[in-house]
Design an enzyme around this catalytic site. Structure first.
Site, PDB file in Angstrom:
ATOM      1  N   GLU A 161       0.810  -1.215   0.000  1.00  0.00           N
ATOM      2  CA  GLU A 161       0.000   0.000   0.000  1.00  0.00           C
ATOM      3  C   GLU A 161       0.843   1.265   0.000  1.00  0.00           C
ATOM      4  O   GLU A 161       0.532   2.244  -0.659  1.00  0.00           O
ATOM      5  CB  GLU A 161      -0.958  -0.016   1.197  1.00  0.00           C
ATOM      6  CG  GLU A 161      -2.052  -1.076   1.092  1.00  0.00           C
ATOM      7  CD  GLU A 161      -1.594  -2.490   1.412  1.00  0.00           C
ATOM      8  OE1 GLU A 161      -0.441  -2.659   1.865  1.00  0.00           O
ATOM      9  OE2 GLU A 161      -2.381  -3.436   1.194  1.00  0.00           O
ATOM     10  N   HIS A 204     -11.570  -4.545   9.302  1.00  0.00           N
ATOM     11  CA  HIS A 204     -12.144  -4.474   7.964  1.00  0.00           C
ATOM     12  C   HIS A 204     -13.365  -3.560   7.948  1.00  0.00           C
ATOM     13  O   HIS A 204     -14.242  -3.709   7.110  1.00  0.00           O
ATOM     14  CB  HIS A 204     -12.547  -5.868   7.450  1.00  0.00           C
ATOM     15  CG  HIS A 204     -11.454  -6.560   6.689  1.00  0.00           C
ATOM     16  ND1 HIS A 204     -10.164  -6.648   7.165  1.00  0.00           N
ATOM     17  CD2 HIS A 204     -11.441  -7.171   5.475  1.00  0.00           C
ATOM     18  CE1 HIS A 204      -9.419  -7.316   6.281  1.00  0.00           C
ATOM     19  NE2 HIS A 204     -10.161  -7.633   5.260  1.00  0.00           N
TER      20      HIS A 204
END
Lengths: 325, 344
Positions: free
Chosen positions: B60, B130
């Site tokens: 990322e 999440h």
């Protein structure tokens, strides 16, 4: 394959000379406490920037790290805009918003430097991605230190650059220390960074980073492959910083014991400027008078530039919010 | 106007932007899968091919740096995070570099028009890592623009605006909204960044809501209307820049403010909007400002704990009634059953 012309060899020397004289003068002035920005001087490491940048084309882009003055200057940056940045003046290359570690000069192929270790390795890789997408023969270069090779982003970027075959040259300036931490507390004994790069399928070479001609040759060799579409390459340049991590002093002046004065003096014996000058003289590529004349010219450029920078204007407080978005 | 789902609107905005600007490309984990980020990148891949929509390794931070470096060379990269929470790994590039690029280099290094799309999860046991929404954290830092489309028209409009903006923009898309249907113009009409939207006019209470909470607030407002309570719902849409004028105008009109957010209260958007009202509309307030946000703990997995964790339409309606010193009847019926079946 690359035997540099006498003109190239003279330019390489002149570049090392300009970096050395500028950085030494800035370090001397830094002691006046008028340049109020944390500064990482590159004295002793000039051959890396000079050798690599001489091998680049005008359309290539360079990214650098916190010890960035050498790269900025070797890429054609002006001493004036650099000094003005250190003085916090509006005429600085980043208009006094960036400081020593945040230089920019896109007009001469120096994109940015940044203070966070490893950050610009990815950014250079991204510029190389754009070049590949556009099918243009440009190369991106990232300079970084040995400590950046301990950051995760180094491996992420190598992996990506090799997977996509990107035109990027990654130049590690291994000066053996991360701030005051020596290699042996940071990397396993026997580590060869070139092996790490090779494990990611990069062509990798290690070179004497205090020999500007050797750096130039190695960079030229690797860049040939990059330009031929053979993907990214890694160049490790073994070198040494003479001054403290941040600031204008020698470590022994500050009574720091993390490295010995003997070690420093051994590296000063391998001074990149003196070695380049001796080589030119030995090859008959320059005379002593010429070396001296070049020094006088550089000193004149530096003196004029720093005086003008110091006399520059402060940014207007009303401009505080310029360029936020 | 024809209706599209939020996911279809995201897709259409992306495709129309890519038609207009060949510099746009899309990358990130799974963007070229057949599932295509819940369908939002499938059409872009079909139309523009793998040279402009391509997968990326799980990296990322470097991927964000790569996007910055490409943007500095004239590209307009879209980096997609199928889950918000992974974006924590990209904070160095996003906050230390992209957000500061234009300022820190004195405007001399150009600009880096990177667009980050990140999906916020909710429910279905997705758990603590999440389901977070990082908008307040990101919006804290000058230089980033941070938007949260709630309605399908803005899913398209904010995508278009982000891809026309010259600076870095983060779009936080809420997974629970992807199936929501609503009117969306066929033309490429951008929703201006930094402008809130009064999505329902009212006179008694202002509810300033972000993302999914806009939909919950509208549901609550419809129910409260039956009780004779008139609720004004302001869709914040952009948390940086923040549209202070629209929020303040509504607060001054109703004199009561409830802020409903998809993240936590502390140091969050609900606190920011409450502070804005306290500083700039204090004299107009008829009572204390209320905040509704996630329970002050990480997101749990087990269904009854999840139910207690998330605010919803009935929570908003109950809070509005209590602000009016009215007691609430049974309101649980206004909350739709959680019929989410994935893919998550």
């Amino acid at each position: 394959m690359h035997s540099p012309t006498i003109e190239t060899r003279r330019r390489l020397y002149q570049s090392v000379l300009r970096l050395r004289r500028t950085e030494e003068r800035l370090a001397a002035l830094y002691r006046d406490q008028e340049m109020r920005t944390p500064t990482h001087f590159g004295v002793g490491q000039e051959a890396v920037a000079a050798g690599v940048c001489e091998a680049l084309d005008a359309q290539d882009v360079v990214y650098s790290h916190h010890r960035c003055h050498n790269h900025y200057l070797a890429r054609g940056g002006s001493v004036f805009a650099l000094a003005a940045e250190l003085y916090g003046r509006d005429e600085g290359c980043s208009r006094g918003r960036g400081g020593s570690v945040h230089l920019t000069g896109p007009d001469h192929g120096f994109m940015i430097s940044s203070a966070i270790l490893g950050q610009t390795i990815a950014v250079a890789t991204g510029s190389a991605l754009a070049f590949k997408m556009d099918g243009v023969p440009r190369v991106a270069v990232a300079f970084f230190g040995d400590a950046a090779c301990e950051e995760g982003i180094f491996y992420e970027s190598l992996n990506y650059a090799a997977t996509h075959g990107l035109p990027v040259l990654l130049v590690c300036e291994n000066n053996l220390y991360s701030t005051e931490s020596p290699l042996q507390v940071r990397q396993p004994s026997g580590t060869q960074l070139c092996e790490r790069a090779a494990a990611f399928k990069l062509r990798a070479e290690q070179v004497d980073g205090n020999d500007v001609f050797a750096v130039h040759q190695a960079a030229s060799r690797l860049l040939d492959g990059v330009r031929q579409g053979r993907g990214p390459a890694f160049l490790e340049c073994m070198t040494y910083r003479w001054l403290e991590h941040v600031g204008p002093c020698f470590d022994h002046e500050m009574n720091r014991s993390y490295r010995s004065r003997e070690e420093l003096e051994a590296w000063m014996e391998r001074c990149p400027l003196r070695r380049a000058g001796d080589a030119l003289l030995a090859q008959g590529a320059a005379t002593r008078d010429e070396l001296e004349a070049w020094r006088v010219d550089v000193d004149h450029e530096v003196e004029e530039a720093v005086a003008r920078a110091k006399a520059g204007s402060w940014p207007e407080p009303e401009s505080l919010f310029d360029n936020v978005y | 106007m024809r209706n599209l789902t939020y996911a279809e609107a995201l897709s259409e905005g992306l495709v129309q932007a890519m038609e207009q600007d060949p510099a746009i490309f899309v990358t990130g984990i799974a963007v070229d899968y057949s599932s295509g980020i819940f369908g939002t990148t499938v059409e872009a891949l079909r139309r523009f091919g793998p040279s402009r929509v391509f997968d990326a390794p799980a990296m990322e931070n470097a991927l964000t740096g790569i996007a910055i470096g490409a943007a500095a060379m004239g590209k307009r990269p879209v980096v997609v995070h199928p889950r918000n929470d992974f974006m924590f790994l990209a904070f160095d590039q996003l906050i230390n570099l992209a957000a500061k690029w234009r300022y820190m280099y004195g405007g001399r290094a150009g600009r880096v028009p990177v667009v980050v799309r990140a999906v916020v999860g909710k429910g279905w046991g997705q758990g603590a890592t999440h389901s977070q929404s990082l908008h307040a954290t990101l919006a804290h830092f000058p230089g980033l623009k941070v938007v949260l489309p709630a309605l399908p028209a803005d899913a398209k409009g904010l995508t278009l605006a982000a891809l026309q903006d010259d600076g870095p923009v983060v779009i936080l898309e809420h997974r629970s909204l992807f199936g929501l249907s609503g009117p969306v113009p066929e033309e490429p009409v951008p929703t201006p960044l930094g402008v809130a939207n009064v999505v329902r006019a009212g006179t008694d209470v202002t509810v300033v809501a972000a993302s999914l909470m806009v939909v919950e607030a509208l549901r609550a407002a419809a129910e409260l209307e039956k009780e004779g309570v008139s609720v004004e719902v302001v869709d914040i849409r952009s948390v940086r820049p923040l549209d202070e004028a629209t929020i303040l105008a509504s607060v001054r009109k109703t004199g009561r403010l409830l802020v409903a957010d998809t993240s936590w209260e502390l140091y969050g958007v609900s606190s920011e909007v409450a502070a804005l009202a306290a500083e700039r509309a204090f004299a107009d307030l008829k009572g204390p400002v209320r905040r509704l946000a996630l329970a002050n703990c990480p997101a749990p997995v087990s269904a009854p704990l999840e139910a207690a964790f998330y605010p919803k339409a009935s929570t908003i309606a109950t809070a509005v009634l209590s602000m009016l010193r009215r007691t609430a009847g049974p309101l649980g019926g206004i909350d739709p059953a959680d019929d989410f079946k994935g893919p998550y």
